[in-house]
Design a protein around this motif. Structure first.
Motif, mmCIF file in Angstrom:
data_model
loop_
_atom_site.group_PDB
_atom_site.id
_atom_site.type_symbol
_atom_site.label_atom_id
_atom_site.label_comp_id
_atom_site.label_asym_id
_atom_site.label_seq_id
_atom_site.Cartn_x
_atom_site.Cartn_y
_atom_site.Cartn_z
ATOM 1 N N TYR A 138 0.851 -1.189 0.000
ATOM 2 C CA TYR A 138 0.000 0.000 0.000
ATOM 3 C C TYR A 138 0.890 1.243 0.000
ATOM 4 O O TYR A 138 1.800 1.351 0.815
ATOM 5 C CB TYR A 138 -0.903 0.015 1.234
ATOM 6 C CG TYR A 138 -1.915 -1.107 1.222
ATOM 7 C CD1 TYR A 138 -3.132 -0.942 0.578
ATOM 8 C CD2 TYR A 138 -1.635 -2.323 1.829
ATOM 9 C CE1 TYR A 138 -4.066 -1.966 0.554
ATOM 10 C CE2 TYR A 138 -2.560 -3.352 1.802
ATOM 11 C CZ TYR A 138 -3.771 -3.167 1.170
ATOM 12 O OH TYR A 138 -4.687 -4.189 1.140
ATOM 13 N N THR A 139 0.610 2.154 -0.914
ATOM 14 C CA THR A 139 1.367 3.396 -1.009
ATOM 15 C C THR A 139 0.405 4.567 -0.861
ATOM 16 O O THR A 139 -0.626 4.614 -1.532
ATOM 17 C CB THR A 139 2.095 3.498 -2.361
ATOM 18 O OG1 THR A 139 2.961 2.361 -2.493
ATOM 19 C CG2 THR A 139 2.913 4.767 -2.452
ATOM 20 N N THR A 140 0.752 5.493 -0.009
ATOM 21 C CA THR A 140 -0.026 6.709 0.191
ATOM 22 C C THR A 140 0.881 7.896 -0.071
ATOM 23 O O THR A 140 1.961 7.987 0.500
ATOM 24 C CB THR A 140 -0.565 6.791 1.633
ATOM 25 O OG1 THR A 140 -1.324 5.608 1.899
ATOM 26 C CG2 THR A 140 -1.431 8.007 1.826
ATOM 27 N N LYS A 141 0.436 8.789 -0.953
ATOM 28 C CA LYS A 141 1.180 10.008 -1.259
ATOM 29 C C LYS A 141 0.408 11.189 -0.697
ATOM 30 O O LYS A 141 -0.824 11.183 -0.679
ATOM 31 C CB LYS A 141 1.352 10.165 -2.769
ATOM 32 C CG LYS A 141 2.184 9.064 -3.383
ATOM 33 C CD LYS A 141 2.352 9.261 -4.866
ATOM 34 C CE LYS A 141 3.202 8.128 -5.438
ATOM 35 N NZ LYS A 141 3.497 8.321 -6.845
ATOM 36 N N TYR A 142 1.137 12.199 -0.252
ATOM 37 C CA TYR A 142 0.495 13.383 0.298
ATOM 38 C C TYR A 142 1.316 14.618 -0.029
ATOM 39 O O TYR A 142 2.503 14.544 -0.325
ATOM 40 C CB TYR A 142 0.310 13.248 1.809
ATOM 41 C CG TYR A 142 1.582 13.000 2.567
ATOM 42 C CD1 TYR A 142 2.331 14.063 3.074
ATOM 43 C CD2 TYR A 142 2.059 11.716 2.782
ATOM 44 C CE1 TYR A 142 3.511 13.842 3.765
ATOM 45 C CE2 TYR A 142 3.224 11.485 3.475
ATOM 46 C CZ TYR A 142 3.943 12.556 3.959
ATOM 47 O OH TYR A 142 5.112 12.344 4.635
ATOM 48 N N ARG A 143 0.640 15.750 -0.008
ATOM 49 C CA ARG A 143 1.305 17.037 -0.188
ATOM 50 C C ARG A 143 0.483 18.088 0.528
ATOM 51 O O ARG A 143 -0.738 17.975 0.677
ATOM 52 C CB ARG A 143 1.483 17.369 -1.667
ATOM 53 C CG ARG A 143 0.218 17.543 -2.434
ATOM 54 C CD ARG A 143 0.484 17.786 -3.920
ATOM 55 N NE ARG A 143 -0.757 17.737 -4.662
ATOM 56 C CZ ARG A 143 -1.605 18.747 -4.774
ATOM 57 N NH1 ARG A 143 -1.342 19.894 -4.191
ATOM 58 N NH2 ARG A 143 -2.724 18.615 -5.456
ATOM 59 N N GLY A 144 1.164 19.096 0.984
ATOM 60 C CA GLY A 144 0.497 20.185 1.686
ATOM 61 C C GLY A 144 1.176 21.496 1.377
ATOM 62 O O GLY A 144 2.400 21.571 1.266
ATOM 63 N N GLY A 145 0.366 22.519 1.204
ATOM 64 C CA GLY A 145 0.909 23.831 0.892
ATOM 65 C C GLY A 145 -0.187 24.871 0.906
ATOM 66 O O GLY A 145 -1.170 24.754 1.640
ATOM 67 N N GLN A 146 -0.026 25.868 0.063
ATOM 68 C CA GLN A 146 -0.975 26.972 0.025
ATOM 69 C C GLN A 146 -2.382 26.540 -0.380
ATOM 70 O O GLN A 146 -3.359 27.173 0.000
ATOM 71 C CB GLN A 146 -0.473 28.039 -0.943
ATOM 72 C CG GLN A 146 0.847 28.639 -0.506
ATOM 73 C CD GLN A 146 1.336 29.647 -1.496
ATOM 74 O OE1 GLN A 146 0.738 30.708 -1.636
ATOM 75 N NE2 GLN A 146 2.406 29.322 -2.198
#
Length: 112
Positions: A87-95
């Motif tokens: 299982y692979t989970t990708k995430y990103r956070g920003g403006q």
């Protein structure tokens, strides 16, 4: 003698208050760990646990809308489930907020 008795009772009470670790929790030592930071707060890290869980993340400064810099993060983690699948989970956070993606995760639903 009273001091010894009181101290013994205190130690016994302290030892009895220790909460046992749940069987559901696993302590996974990192068998490999890399981490880099710069003087501005940007970073990159990666580690692998004994059960082959792989975590990688980086944070970098990008110009924001008001001229100030904003730390954006992006990363992923990968693990082997109890069913043997990866299982692979990708995430990103920003403006523009925080976003998570993974084929094993439910699709977001619209409220409109």
């Amino acid at each position: 003698m009273k001091t010894f008795f009181v101290l013994s009772c205190f130690i016994a009470a302290t030892l009895a208050a220790v909460v046992p670790v749940s069987q559901d929790l696993r302590e996974l030592p990192a068998v490999r760990h890399e981490e880099h930071h710069d003087e501005y707060g940007q970073y990159a890290l990666r580690y692998i646990t004994a059960e082959n869980t792989v975590v990688s993340e980086r944070g970098r400064l990008v110009p924001g809308a008001n001229g100030a810099y904003v730390l954006e993060i992006e990363g992923q983690y990968q693990f082997i489930g109890d069913d043997g699948k990866i299982y692979t989970t990708k995430y990103r956070g920003g403006q523009d907020g925080f976003h998570v993606d993974g084929s094993h995760l439910p699709e977001p639903t619209s409220l409109i």
